[in-house]
Design an enzyme around this catalytic site. Structure first.
Site, PDB file in Angstrom:
ATOM      1  N   PHE A 115       0.815  -1.220   0.000  1.00  0.00           N
ATOM      2  CA  PHE A 115       0.000   0.000   0.000  1.00  0.00           C
ATOM      3  C   PHE A 115       0.845   1.265   0.000  1.00  0.00           C
ATOM      4  CE2 PHE A 115       0.907  -0.118   4.564  1.00  0.00           C
ATOM      5  CZ  PHE A 115       1.085   1.232   4.844  1.00  0.00           C
ATOM      6  N   LYS A 154      -1.330  -7.227  -9.180  1.00  0.00           N
ATOM      7  CA  LYS A 154      -2.282  -7.317  -8.063  1.00  0.00           C
ATOM      8  C   LYS A 154      -1.838  -6.252  -7.055  1.00  0.00           C
ATOM      9  CE  LYS A 154      -3.110  -8.413  -4.361  1.00  0.00           C
ATOM     10  NZ  LYS A 154      -3.416  -7.344  -3.355  1.00  0.00           N
ATOM     11  N   CYS A 173       9.527   1.827   3.295  1.00  0.00           N
ATOM     12  CA  CYS A 173      10.413   0.709   3.607  1.00  0.00           C
ATOM     13  C   CYS A 173      11.839   1.199   3.839  1.00  0.00           C
ATOM     14  CB  CYS A 173      10.403  -0.305   2.488  1.00  0.00           C
ATOM     15  SG  CYS A 173      11.068   0.361   0.975  1.00  0.00           S
ATOM     16  N   GLU A 188      -4.980  -3.703  -1.888  1.00  0.00           N
ATOM     17  CA  GLU A 188      -6.427  -3.451  -1.848  1.00  0.00           C
ATOM     18  C   GLU A 188      -6.767  -2.204  -1.038  1.00  0.00           C
ATOM     19  OE1 GLU A 188      -4.609  -5.675  -0.403  1.00  0.00           O
ATOM     20  OE2 GLU A 188      -5.518  -6.578   1.395  1.00  0.00           O
ATOM     21  N   SER A 193       5.569  -6.941   3.151  1.00  0.00           N
ATOM     22  CA  SER A 193       6.167  -7.257   4.452  1.00  0.00           C
ATOM     23  C   SER A 193       6.939  -8.578   4.396  1.00  0.00           C
ATOM     24  CB  SER A 193       5.071  -7.326   5.513  1.00  0.00           C
ATOM     25  OG  SER A 193       4.144  -8.319   5.153  1.00  0.00           O
ATOM     26  N   GLU A 241       9.252  -4.063  12.921  1.00  0.00           N
ATOM     27  CA  GLU A 241       9.052  -2.950  11.973  1.00  0.00           C
ATOM     28  C   GLU A 241       7.722  -2.293  12.364  1.00  0.00           C
ATOM     29  OE1 GLU A 241       7.993  -3.915   7.872  1.00  0.00           O
ATOM     30  OE2 GLU A 241       9.037  -2.130   7.190  1.00  0.00           O
TER      31      GLU A 241
HETATM   32  P1  NAD Z   1       1.716  -6.620   3.001  1.00  0.00           P
HETATM   33  O1  NAD Z   1       2.773  -7.644   3.010  1.00  0.00           O
HETATM   34  O2  NAD Z   1       0.634  -6.693   4.031  1.00  0.00           O
HETATM   35  O3  NAD Z   1       0.937  -6.652   1.580  1.00  0.00           O
HETATM   36  C1  NAD Z   1       1.649  -6.624   0.377  1.00  0.00           C
HETATM   37  C2  NAD Z   1       0.811  -7.326  -0.696  1.00  0.00           C
HETATM   38  O4  NAD Z   1       0.600  -8.693  -0.313  1.00  0.00           O
HETATM   39  C3  NAD Z   1      -0.570  -6.713  -0.897  1.00  0.00           C
HETATM   40  O5  NAD Z   1      -0.857  -6.690  -2.270  1.00  0.00           O
HETATM   41  C4  NAD Z   1      -1.486  -7.658  -0.139  1.00  0.00           C
HETATM   42  O6  NAD Z   1      -2.786  -7.728  -0.697  1.00  0.00           O
HETATM   43  C5  NAD Z   1      -0.789  -8.997  -0.257  1.00  0.00           C
HETATM   44  N1  NAD Z   1      -1.023  -9.857   0.909  1.00  0.00           N
HETATM   45  C6  NAD Z   1      -1.220  -9.462   2.197  1.00  0.00           C
HETATM   46  N2  NAD Z   1      -1.379 -10.535   2.986  1.00  0.00           N
HETATM   47  C7  NAD Z   1      -1.291 -11.629   2.200  1.00  0.00           C
HETATM   48  C8  NAD Z   1      -1.376 -13.029   2.453  1.00  0.00           C
HETATM   49  N3  NAD Z   1      -1.581 -13.520   3.677  1.00  0.00           N
HETATM   50  N4  NAD Z   1      -1.223 -13.870   1.417  1.00  0.00           N
HETATM   51  C9  NAD Z   1      -1.003 -13.395   0.167  1.00  0.00           C
HETATM   52  N5  NAD Z   1      -0.925 -12.079  -0.120  1.00  0.00           N
HETATM   53  C10 NAD Z   1      -1.058 -11.199   0.880  1.00  0.00           C
HETATM   54  O7  NAD Z   1       2.431  -5.193   3.010  1.00  0.00           O
HETATM   55  P2  NAD Z   1       1.778  -3.759   3.148  1.00  0.00           P
HETATM   56  O8  NAD Z   1       1.279  -3.564   4.537  1.00  0.00           O
HETATM   57  O9  NAD Z   1       0.859  -3.502   2.012  1.00  0.00           O
HETATM   58  O10 NAD Z   1       3.075  -2.841   2.907  1.00  0.00           O
HETATM   59  C11 NAD Z   1       3.984  -2.507   3.923  1.00  0.00           C
HETATM   60  C12 NAD Z   1       5.158  -3.458   3.961  1.00  0.00           C
HETATM   61  O11 NAD Z   1       5.816  -3.454   2.697  1.00  0.00           O
HETATM   62  C13 NAD Z   1       6.220  -3.035   4.962  1.00  0.00           C
HETATM   63  O12 NAD Z   1       6.689  -4.183   5.611  1.00  0.00           O
HETATM   64  C14 NAD Z   1       7.309  -2.418   4.109  1.00  0.00           C
HETATM   65  O13 NAD Z   1       8.605  -2.444   4.671  1.00  0.00           O
HETATM   66  C15 NAD Z   1       7.225  -3.278   2.903  1.00  0.00           C
HETATM   67  N6  NAD Z   1       7.826  -2.615   1.749  1.00  0.00           N
HETATM   68  C16 NAD Z   1       9.034  -3.071   1.322  1.00  0.00           C
HETATM   69  C17 NAD Z   1       9.654  -2.448   0.257  1.00  0.00           C
HETATM   70  C18 NAD Z   1      10.981  -2.933  -0.245  1.00  0.00           C
HETATM   71  O14 NAD Z   1      11.371  -2.496  -1.310  1.00  0.00           O
HETATM   72  N7  NAD Z   1      11.690  -3.797   0.458  1.00  0.00           N
HETATM   73  C19 NAD Z   1       9.026  -1.376  -0.392  1.00  0.00           C
HETATM   74  C20 NAD Z   1       7.785  -0.955   0.063  1.00  0.00           C
HETATM   75  C21 NAD Z   1       7.175  -1.596   1.137  1.00  0.00           C
END
Ligand code: NAD
Length: 497
Positions: free
Chosen positions: A149, A173, A281, A176, A226, A382
């Site tokens: 997000f 994808k 991040c 959401e 994450s 985090e």
């Molecule tokens: P998230 O992991 O909750 O979600 C990321 C994606 O995975 C979304 O599209 C979500 O719909 C999907 N998802 C969530 N739960 C899932 C599950 N159980 N099974 C399958 N798919 C699932 O992350 P977020 O809260 O949207 O974003 C924040 C996180 O992203 C932080 O941890 C941040 O550090 C990380 N991030 C990392 C970078 C990088 O380059 N390393 C860049 C941006 C964000």
């Protein structure tokens, strides 16, 4: 209620899902839209459209692909403000920050405009008598991107411009929580002349993600999010025979040595700690001070915090907006409570903030802890919010050891005026992206972005040259045309000569 739809085969469609998810304006706390949640059938339709499109797109001339990228670049640049406004309305970050995000995405599109050069192979003439060897890089087919997000425009743009310029077709994808930017960008890409089916967007959550991870028609998956989900994506995707790059979460440290320019370091800590409400991040979440830098940094950071303006992202003058959802706000507030109960010193408490006229918004003020230790939850986890922890150390070596013991390894920084100390840091630190007097070392589009350790799974960093490698397969051709020498049958292993 406005509905955010999938984009499949060049058209918006509600798909077949029976579920929808709420989309909020985080500054008001009011639901502004609902997003359709894709299921296996929607993913099937998107992959089928992408597979059909690949038959011609994968064969299209490089110059044609470049021309479409140039046109897309022009449209995104012209509509930068519109994209930023949509982004702010669902993410909450300030408009200026949102424009910066679009700019960094745009730079990857610009990199992809140069794909003809980037796909050049190697050529070695006369590796053996009359024999030449060369390499070509070919697209993989249908590839997918699953994105978080916190950068709803930029992170998808880290992926799809390069994948598509390489000749692949794409299924995105997006998160959401702030899905509308992806819908907008898909229509802009079509306006640029991209053929139907080359770029598709399927909204949703785990159901859609699992359908992508197990779909036999998907060759590769790029993920950013994450760490627990990144690990799951990597394990599930590779088990299903896909090439996977999965970038995870972070805990970024910034060391401040006593000889540093403290004003520069305090500005940097506040900018990198509280920008985008800490939902980056590459945000700095732990400031590690060495020796008497500790008192000076606490003083420098707290005086700067007092002057920060927290408010809705679209309000002129706002420097920090709200968090993404009420659940996330509650989670981050819970971390502040745990820091207090675990014995850290709460220097600035952002929990009491009231943003006039936006009392139901998901706001948390900038929060600063001092005397945090590595055993505390606020240090280990985090937090992904505007909460900065200060860890005090006596020696530089201990500060380096602390960072190297951390399971994450996304970004880090050192602030010092000592070139030898900076060089020691850059050599010894176990982190993928390193800043020297730079707090958020995000590489430009012609380098690649990627952390180490639990911040990445898979062998490729994202965008830049590594992106081109991830989205293509190398083929080596060994050819003999000139003056073939007839040596007769020889069952020995081929050697040169
Ligand atoms: P998230 O992991 O909750 O979600 C990321 C994606 O995975 C979304 O599209 C979500 O719909 C999907 N998802 C969530 N739960 C899932 C599950 N159980 N099974 C399958 N798919 C699932 O992350 P977020 O809260 O949207 O974003 C924040 C996180 O992203 C932080 O941890 C941040 O550090 C990380 N991030 C990392 C970078 C990088 O380059 N390393 C860049 C941006 C964000």
């Amino acid at each position: 209620m406005r509905q955010v739809h999938h984009w499949i085969d060049g058209s918006l469609t509600p798909g077949s899902a029976s579920r929808v998810g709420p989309v909020f304006n985080p500054a008001t706390g009011v639901q502004t839209a609902e997003v359709v949640m894709g299921n296996g059938h929607d993913v099937d339709l998107a992959v089928a459209a992408a597979s059909r499109a690949f038959e011609t797109w994968g064969d299209s001339p490089l110059v044609q692909r470049q021309n479409i990228m140039f046109a897309f670049r022009e449209i995104v640049a012209a509509k930068r403000d519109e994209i930023a406004r949509v982004l702010t309305s669902e993410h909450g970050k300030t408009l200026e920050d949102a424009r910066g995000e679009v700019q960094r995405g745009l730079e990857v599109i610009e990199f992809a405009c140069n794909i003809a050069h980037l796909l050049k192979g190697d050529y070695s003439e006369q590796v053996s008598t009359g024999v030449d060897t060369f390499t070509i890089r070919q697209p993989l087919g249908v590839v997918a991107g699953i994105t978080p997000f916190n950068f709803p425009a930029m992170v998808p743009m880290w992926m799809y411009p390069i994948a598509i310029a390489c000749g692949n077709t794409f299924v995105l994808k997006p998160s959401e929580k702030d899905p509308s930017v992806s819908e907008l960008c898909a229509t802009l890409f079509a306006e640029a002349g991209l053929p139907d089916g080359v770029f598709n967007v399927v909204h949703g959550d785990k159901e859609a993600v699992d359908a992508i991870l197990t779909h036999p028609g998907v060759s590769a998956v790029s993920f950013v999010g994450s760490t627990p989900i990144a690990r799951y994506i990597y394990e599930t995707g590779t088990r299903n025979g896909k090439r996977v790059q999965a970038l995870g979460g972070a805990k970024n440290h910034m060391i401040v040595l006593p000889d540093a320019d403290i004003d520069l370091a305090a500005d940097a800590a506040v900018s990198a700690g509280y920008g985008s409400a800490g939902e980056r991040c590459m945000a700095i979440s732990a400031v590690v001070t060495v020796g008497d830098a500790g008192d000076q940094m606490i003083e420098g950071i707290s005086t700067r915090i007092e002057k920060l303006t927290v408010g809705p992202g679209d309000q002129p003058g706002a420097e920090m907006g709200p968090l993404i959802t009420r659940e996330h706000l509650d989670k981050v507030r819970g971390y502040v409570e745990s820091g207090v109960s675990e014995g850290a010193t709460l220097v600035v408490d952002g929990r009491d903030i009231v943003v006039e006229g936006h009392e139901a918004g998901f706001f948390l003020g900038p929060t600063l802890f001092d005397r945090v230790t590595s055993g505390m939850r606020i240090y280990a986890d985090e937090i992904f919010g505007p909460v900065l922890s200060t860890v005090r150390m006596d020696h530089f070596e201990d500060a380096i050891a602390l960072i190297n013991a951390n399971p994450y390894g996304n970004g880090t920084a050192v602030f010092t005026n000592d070139g030898g100390a900076a060089r020691k840091f850059q050599r010894e630190i176990q982190v993928g992206m390193v800043g020297i007097n730079v707090p958020i070392p995000v590489p430009l589009s012609f380098y690649s972005f990627g952390g180490w350790k639990s911040s990445i799974f898979g062998s490729h960093a994202i965008y830049g040259p590594e992106g081109v490698h991830f989205y293509t397969r190398q083929k080596v051709v060994i050819s003999r045309w000139a003056d073939p020498i007839h040596r007769g049958v020889d069952l020995g292993f081929p050697t040169h000569g």
